[in-house]
Design an enzyme around this catalytic site. Sequence first.
Site, PDB file in Angstrom:
ATOM      1  CE  LYS A 182       7.147  -4.566  35.293  1.00 51.47           C
ATOM      2  NZ  LYS A 182       8.798  -4.687  35.793  1.00 51.47           N
ATOM      3  CD  GLU A 257       0.031  -0.283  49.798  1.00 52.44           C
ATOM      4  OE1 GLU A 257       0.257   0.530  50.345  1.00 52.44           O
ATOM      5  OE2 GLU A 257      -1.128  -0.982  50.647  1.00 52.44           O
ATOM      6  CB  CYS A 291       7.078   3.465  50.649  1.00 50.09           C
ATOM      7  SG  CYS A 291       6.676   2.142  51.427  1.00 50.09           S
ATOM      8  CD  GLU A 392       8.964   8.416  47.905  1.00 49.10           C
ATOM      9  OE1 GLU A 392       9.014   8.037  46.953  1.00 49.10           O
ATOM     10  OE2 GLU A 392       8.580   7.436  49.067  1.00 49.10           O
TER      11      GLU A 392
HETATM   12  P1  NAD Z   1       8.818   2.627  39.827  1.00 54.15           P
HETATM   13  O1  NAD Z   1       7.241   3.186  40.244  1.00 54.15           O
HETATM   14  O2  NAD Z   1       9.616   3.458  38.938  1.00 54.15           O
HETATM   15  O3  NAD Z   1       8.764   1.449  39.419  1.00 54.15           O
HETATM   16  C1  NAD Z   1       7.846   0.230  40.059  1.00 54.15           C
HETATM   17  C2  NAD Z   1       7.380  -0.918  39.133  1.00 54.15           C
HETATM   18  O4  NAD Z   1       6.629  -0.346  38.017  1.00 54.15           O
HETATM   19  C3  NAD Z   1       8.623  -1.531  38.149  1.00 54.15           C
HETATM   20  O5  NAD Z   1       8.334  -2.800  38.300  1.00 54.15           O
HETATM   21  C4  NAD Z   1       8.408  -1.060  37.038  1.00 54.15           C
HETATM   22  O6  NAD Z   1       8.997  -1.697  35.954  1.00 54.15           O
HETATM   23  C5  NAD Z   1       6.972  -0.663  36.895  1.00 54.15           C
HETATM   24  N1  NAD Z   1       6.700   0.262  35.806  1.00 54.15           N
HETATM   25  C6  NAD Z   1       7.320   1.330  35.441  1.00 54.15           C
HETATM   26  N2  NAD Z   1       6.607   2.116  34.598  1.00 54.15           N
HETATM   27  C7  NAD Z   1       5.419   1.477  34.220  1.00 54.15           C
HETATM   28  C8  NAD Z   1       4.234   1.574  33.454  1.00 54.15           C
HETATM   29  N3  NAD Z   1       4.445   2.646  32.607  1.00 54.15           N
HETATM   30  N4  NAD Z   1       3.277   0.851  33.639  1.00 54.15           N
HETATM   31  C9  NAD Z   1       3.345  -0.240  34.175  1.00 54.15           C
HETATM   32  N5  NAD Z   1       4.449  -0.444  35.156  1.00 54.15           N
HETATM   33  C10 NAD Z   1       5.301   0.483  35.344  1.00 54.15           C
HETATM   34  O7  NAD Z   1       9.131   2.439  41.518  1.00 54.15           O
HETATM   35  P2  NAD Z   1      10.515   2.040  41.842  1.00 54.15           P
HETATM   36  O8  NAD Z   1      11.608   2.975  41.683  1.00 54.15           O
HETATM   37  O9  NAD Z   1      10.666   0.699  41.510  1.00 54.15           O
HETATM   38  O10 NAD Z   1      10.271   2.372  43.611  1.00 54.15           O
HETATM   39  C11 NAD Z   1      10.323   3.305  44.412  1.00 54.15           C
HETATM   40  C12 NAD Z   1       9.321   3.928  44.823  1.00 54.15           C
HETATM   41  O11 NAD Z   1       8.300   3.139  45.159  1.00 54.15           O
HETATM   42  C13 NAD Z   1       9.324   5.102  45.708  1.00 54.15           C
HETATM   43  O12 NAD Z   1       8.652   6.127  45.388  1.00 54.15           O
HETATM   44  C14 NAD Z   1       8.493   4.294  46.895  1.00 54.15           C
HETATM   45  O13 NAD Z   1       7.873   5.170  48.031  1.00 54.15           O
HETATM   46  C15 NAD Z   1       7.497   3.508  46.559  1.00 54.15           C
HETATM   47  N6  NAD Z   1       7.488   2.372  47.240  1.00 54.15           N
HETATM   48  C16 NAD Z   1       6.061   2.412  47.786  1.00 54.15           C
HETATM   49  C17 NAD Z   1       5.707   1.340  48.946  1.00 54.15           C
HETATM   50  C18 NAD Z   1       4.413   1.262  49.377  1.00 54.15           C
HETATM   51  O14 NAD Z   1       4.272   0.352  50.110  1.00 54.15           O
HETATM   52  N7  NAD Z   1       3.778   2.278  49.576  1.00 54.15           N
HETATM   53  C19 NAD Z   1       6.720   0.443  48.942  1.00 54.15           C
HETATM   54  C20 NAD Z   1       7.917   0.195  48.351  1.00 54.15           C
HETATM   55  C21 NAD Z   1       8.297   1.339  47.482  1.00 54.15           C
END
Ligand code: NAD
Length: 506
Positions: A182, A257, A291, A392
């Site tokens: 997804k 992650e 991240c 963050e």
């Molecule tokens: P997010 O957590 O808002 O969304 C990520 C994904 O989760 C999206 O596809 C979203 O649709 C889905 N999602 C949201 N709510 C959900 C739920 N209740 N159940 C299942 N899926 C759900 O994150 P973002 O804003 O897209 O990305 C930014 C964040 O991601 C930052 O905090 C960053 O640090 C982190 N990040 C971490 C890594 C890593 O490797 N550690 C890499 C990239 C980004």
Amino acid sequence: MATVGVQHHQIFIGGEWRDTAEAYEIVNPATEEIVATVAKGTVEDADDAVAAAKRAFESGGWSGLGGDERAAVMHRIAEGVSEHLDELIELEIAANGATVRQAGGFHIGLAAPHLTYFAEQAAKFEPQRGIDTAPYPTLSQNVIRREPIGVCAGILPWNFPLVLSLWKIGPALAAGNTVVIKTDEKTPLSTLAFARIAHEAGLPAGVLNVITGDGEDVGARLASHPDVGKVAFTGSTAVGREIMRLASQTVKKVSLELGGKGAAVVLEDAPIDTVADAALFGCCLYSGQMCESITRLIVPESIHDELVERIVARAKTIKLGDPADFDTDLGPVVSAEQHERILSYLQIARNEGVTVAVGGGVPEGDAFEKGFWIEPTVFTDVTNDMRIAREEIFGPVLCVIKYSGDPDEGVAIANDSIYGLSAAVWSDDYEQALEVAAKLQAGTVWVNDVHMVTPELPFGGYKQSGLGRELGPDALNEYTEVKHVHIDLSRKREARAYDMVLSDLD
Ligand code: NAD
């Protein structure tokens, strides 16, 4: 570079493209223009995708192939990615705001090498290993099997949609699983294009399904679906906790992650010029939307003023602008929502009493009237208890924190965080740097470097930065079940363990 027209994109389930009732509008973060529309997936689409992946898994058309055969298909897909590099780079610039150099070097440029690494892992995959046994309690031969889990779901963030999808698709396919991905709502284009490339390269229908949809319903369905055996998530720590809760209903395997608040401990003998450049690279690459960004620079009093002066001078040379222009260093941030969020943190920092050494807002000029722009920003007089040092921000913002120069104090500040994804140490003395590296609580520690993430080496977080590791030689373990098969060789009833327990019943 050609302009990307407003084209409609469908989702990919069971080898077929599918439209849905509603659509997302994909906005170019540099211009705020709509560059594409994409079918918005529903919970029913998620169920169909899981069903297609389950059928494909059970058919044995992928899981039943030898590792060499799976590797051959994966190599062909990697070649397809290389052949479509320009198209993928254009999509990533248009939807993510990545600059052409970042898209070429990271977002897209890393895709084929990372997939190639997992193709090599597929070829080396050992599905079973025989173990000579001890004779107790009976003589037996034993086999340890590593089997694919079945249907694996991947839930993606917006920042590196293609590469981060491959960190899930690569090991899952290498071990013989089938996959449902997804994408994030804002940046699905490059992952959908990848599904087409994989299909054209001969990946059987249903082995890879790519859907879109809102997290709260479609993402949540995948995380709780009874036919999904493993969910891999990259995104915020808050959503990661929710994924874990949802997955617990069926005790799915989970890898996470999550967020980070990376710290670099600068020791007194560190090379100041190099640190100045690396500090900006560490926090500004892709406008800080990474991240593993290094967002806290922990600097000894003795070199603080000189280092800050060099960082500020260097920051002023960073060129913001059209991401498609090869001379541009820094593009916009991904969305109006992220823009607002970062600006609110810049205000919080001022309220907390920091000094704005450079940047601190939206750049001025006609070029920045449309789009979501943030200046490279360096704050000094930051203490580690401030919100901007603890939370963050996900923007091009560096917090400089002063310390005495005692390495243990620097380490204590770095480790004082709920996160533990990345850290760095800077010193000319490798022995001392390695001592510091050993004390830093982070899944990746760079000595005299930053942002070095390669497919051969594991990546993931300590503490609330995550669970499990992606990449590296053990990545396939996250996508396999381990089975012990015990084969009795004694053929003697009296020698067996149950005889000792049941003999009274005779
Ligand atoms: P997010 O957590 O808002 O969304 C990520 C994904 O989760 C999206 O596809 C979203 O649709 C889905 N999602 C949201 N709510 C959900 C739920 N209740 N159940 C299942 N899926 C759900 O994150 P973002 O804003 O897209 O990305 C930014 C964040 O991601 C930052 O905090 C960053 O640090 C982190 N990040 C971490 C890594 C890593 O490797 N550690 C890499 C990239 C980004």
